[in-house]
Design a protein around this motif. Structure first.
Motif: not given
Ligand code: PBG
Length: 324
Positions: A121, A123-124, A131, A196, A201, A218, A249, A272
């Motif tokens: 992904c 996004c980081e 993303c 997802k 959370f 998102r 997830k 997840y």
């Protein structure tokens, strides 16, 4: 209607031996996957404030942590990279010498038996924290696929055992499958974050991974928490595109989705147990309001009972110890 006193449910609850004979759901360490955050430019491990006990690891300290995990009998880790530099197109996500690629290589050299799963992904790695890539203020689907496939390939070339796309772009499982096959990795499994949800959370994770979106949210790519039929369509599409393992997830607020997916398809199913679910239990336990061990085991058993074969959880090392 009642057969009481002939039928007495309490007969098989009298002691632990009886209870364990009639127990329907089992949680074991082989079903757990532990997420790990690897940060570039750190010299010491840094604890994530909202996730007590969870660290951002510098590359140099990763080996020791991996050994501890392997020693506890946990079969797999799920890796997230936190690069020093972010840009519009997330270049560090697919750089051969990126933080995550170096971490994979190191782990596969030092603890070869520990399965390495990587989160795919952008996004980081993007300056905007989305993303996929952005144009005209919107997350572009098709233009992001090539980069995601490139990212997955770079992980596999570094030694990853499974890739796990979590971006929620349409067609990403197929794009990754094609690219891996073209490069001789037709045996490499894909664990798809199929259902997802756009969830509150994930809050603590975004602190851990430094991946909060800089504008908007998102919801144009992750699913609406209200939907379950749509989750089954996502699952079907990912299966058609070549997913080997599918995922739901988050887990706790989506137990019905886990159950529906379990009854709907025959693929291995992962759930997840996300950062916010972990943080809530930790915070309440630290206040002395709940019994951490008891509640954690209850939640994870519930996720298994709902139908998950494997659970990605920040509690994995604790559970491994409790199960010993
Ligand atoms: C990356 C990603 C996220 C999580 C896993 N992969 C965050 C997000 O989608 O915003 C969340 C994991 C967690 O909360 O533990 N897209």
């Amino acid at each position: 209607m009642s057969n009481f006193p002939t039928v007495r449910m309490r007969r098989t609850r009298q002691n632990e031996q009886l209870r364990s004979l009639v127990r329907e759901t089992h949680l074991s360490v082989e079903q757990l996957i532990y997420p790990l955050f690897i940060a570039e430019g750190l010299t010491e491990p840094r604890e994530v404030l909202s996730m007590p006990g969870i660290m951002q690891w510098p590359l140099e300290h990763l080996g020791r942590e991996a050994e501890r995990i392997a020693h506890l009998g946990i079969p797999a880790v799920l890796l997230f990279g936190i690069p020093d530099e972010k840009d519009e197109v997330g270049s560090q996500a697919y750089a051969a010498q990126g933080i995550i690629q170096r971490a994979i290589h190191r782990l596969k050299t030092e603890t070869p038996d520990l399965l390495v799963i990587t989160d795919v992904c952008l996004c980081e790695y993007t300056s905007h924290g989305h993303c996929g890539i952005i144009s005209n203020g919107e997350v572009q689907n098709d233009g992001s696929l090539k980069l995601l496939a490139q990212m997955a390939l770079s992980h596999v070339e570094a030694g990853a055992n499974i890739v796990a796309p979590s971006d929620m772009m349409d067609g990403r499982v197929g794009a990754i499958r094609n690219t891996l096959d073209e490069h001789g990795f037709s045996q490499l499994p894909i664990m798809a974050y199929s259902a997802k949800y756009a969830s509150g959370f994930y809050g603590p994770f975004r602190e851990a991974a430094g991946s909060a979106p800089q504008f908007g949210d998102r919801r144009s790519y992750q699913m609406d928490p209200a939907n379950v039929r749509e989750a089954l369509r996502e699952i079907d599409l990912d299966i058609a595109e070549g997913a080997d393992i599918v995922m739901v997830k988050p887990a706790m607020a989506y137990m019905d989705v886990i159950r529906r997916v379990r009854d709907h398809c025959n693929l291995p199913l992962a759930a997840y147990n996300v950062s916010g679910e972990f943080a809530m239990i930790k915070a309440a336990a630290q206040n002395g309001w709940i019994d951490e061990r008891r509640v954690t085991m209850e939640v994870l058993t519930g996720i298994r009972r709902a139908g998950a074969d494997m659970i990605i959880t920040y509690f994995a090392p604790d559970v491994a110890r409790w199960l010993k």
